[in-house]
Design an enzyme around this catalytic site. Structure first.
Site, PDB file in Angstrom:
ATOM      1  N   TYR A  46      45.647 -41.911 -52.131  1.00 55.25           N
ATOM      2  CA  TYR A  46      45.383 -42.416 -53.343  1.00 55.25           C
ATOM      3  C   TYR A  46      46.771 -42.287 -53.362  1.00 55.25           C
ATOM      4  O   TYR A  46      47.700 -40.813 -53.214  1.00 55.25           O
ATOM      5  CB  TYR A  46      44.893 -42.481 -54.870  1.00 55.25           C
ATOM      6  N   PHE A  56      53.226 -37.986 -59.551  1.00 52.47           N
ATOM      7  CA  PHE A  56      52.761 -37.438 -60.678  1.00 52.47           C
ATOM      8  C   PHE A  56      50.989 -36.054 -59.072  1.00 52.47           C
ATOM      9  O   PHE A  56      50.959 -35.556 -59.909  1.00 52.47           O
ATOM     10  CB  PHE A  56      51.963 -37.483 -61.989  1.00 52.47           C
ATOM     11  N   ASP A  57      50.690 -36.888 -58.198  1.00 50.83           N
ATOM     12  CA  ASP A  57      50.256 -36.544 -58.049  1.00 50.83           C
ATOM     13  C   ASP A  57      49.280 -38.216 -56.443  1.00 50.83           C
ATOM     14  O   ASP A  57      49.834 -38.675 -56.600  1.00 50.83           O
ATOM     15  CB  ASP A  57      48.487 -36.553 -58.589  1.00 50.83           C
ATOM     16  N   ILE A  75      39.153 -41.109 -64.437  1.00 48.48           N
ATOM     17  CA  ILE A  75      39.921 -41.353 -65.388  1.00 48.48           C
ATOM     18  C   ILE A  75      38.889 -43.317 -65.115  1.00 48.48           C
ATOM     19  O   ILE A  75      38.264 -44.115 -64.509  1.00 48.48           O
ATOM     20  CB  ILE A  75      41.371 -42.445 -65.594  1.00 48.48           C
ATOM     21  N   TYR A 101      45.223 -41.207 -69.516  1.00 46.73           N
ATOM     22  CA  TYR A 101      44.993 -39.306 -69.980  1.00 46.73           C
ATOM     23  C   TYR A 101      45.449 -40.196 -71.878  1.00 46.73           C
ATOM     24  O   TYR A 101      46.127 -39.051 -72.387  1.00 46.73           O
ATOM     25  CB  TYR A 101      45.497 -38.936 -69.730  1.00 46.73           C
ATOM     26  N   PHE A 118      49.160 -46.725 -59.899  1.00 45.21           N
ATOM     27  CA  PHE A 118      48.034 -46.226 -58.324  1.00 45.21           C
ATOM     28  C   PHE A 118      48.095 -46.949 -57.372  1.00 45.21           C
ATOM     29  O   PHE A 118      47.545 -48.069 -57.368  1.00 45.21           O
ATOM     30  CB  PHE A 118      46.706 -46.065 -58.524  1.00 45.21           C
TER      31      PHE A 118
END
Length: 219
Positions: A46, A56-57, A75, A101, A118
């Site tokens: 991902y 961010f990730d 999530i 979030y 994502f």
């Protein structure tokens, strides 16, 4: 660990199943004998970014992220957006704040009220209902791994907060999240080093407590 799970029930705001989630299939293999369903263990590649393109990730090369879908380990946008996938399938998920979030954000990289994007690929799928005897010994390990964002082998306060904020799209304004985190560490941090190890968090094979009066979706 039971105290930790009980405290997790204090946070979270219920979100609708179709609350603005957008699922775009960017690739689907010709052969698809099995698709993901709630309770399956998924291995994912991902990349997560904000709508401005800032990443961010993302998963690391050779280190897919593995979790049990539908168990509240991720999530809500993932629990809903990764259902019905084939191994090798790629999707783009656009997740609204209510399924991400929420109004709290997460850490320094995800501001409050953020829509998340994502790009995901399903690398592996292990079939099996949630809570089965075959899968339950690994459930605690999977949950720990999903919370250990930096793969350090320990969970700090910030990682606990990020996990709690992810549950049901955020947490209610009536609850003091810092107080909840402190209660978790007070109960679970046996050596008082401000980091929860897997052994402190819950040994592999530990049976999950049954919470009376709550359906799985409420968790």
């Amino acid at each position: 660990m039971m105290k930790f799970l009980a405290l997790c029930l204090l946070v979270g705001v219920a979100a609708g199943a179709d609350d603005g989630l957008v699922i775009d299939t960017t690739f689907k293999p010709e052969n698809c004998d099995e698709v993901s369903k709630s309770g399956d263990s998924l291995s994912m590649s991902y990349k997560g970014s904000l709508t401005n393109g800032e990443v961010f990730d993302q998963s690391r090369d050779g280190s897919p992220f593995t979790f049990t879908i539908g168990s509240g380990q991720v999530i809500k946008g993932w629990d809903q957006g990764l259902l019905g996938m084939c191994v090798g399938e790629k999707r783009k998920l656009t997740i609204p704040p209510a399924l991400g979030y929420g109004d709290q954000g997460a850490g320094e990289k995800i501001p409050p009220g953020s829509t998340l994007v994502f790009e995901v690929e399903l690398l592996g799928l292990n079939d099996g209902p949630a809570g089965s005897e075959e899968e339950s010994p690994n459930s605690m390990d999977d949950l720990f791994a999903s919370m250990d964002k930096d793969h350090s082998g320990g969970i700090d306060r910030e990682e606990i907060k990020i996990y709690l904020q992810s549950q049901q799209g955020g947490f209610s304004g009536d609850e003091n999240l810092d107080d909840i985190v402190e209660e978790i560490f007070k109960a679970e941090d046996k050596n008082k080093d401000d980091v929860l190890t897997l052994e402190e968090f819950g040994p592999a094979g530990e049976e999950e407590p049954q919470v009376q009066g709550h359906d799985a979706e409420d968790l």
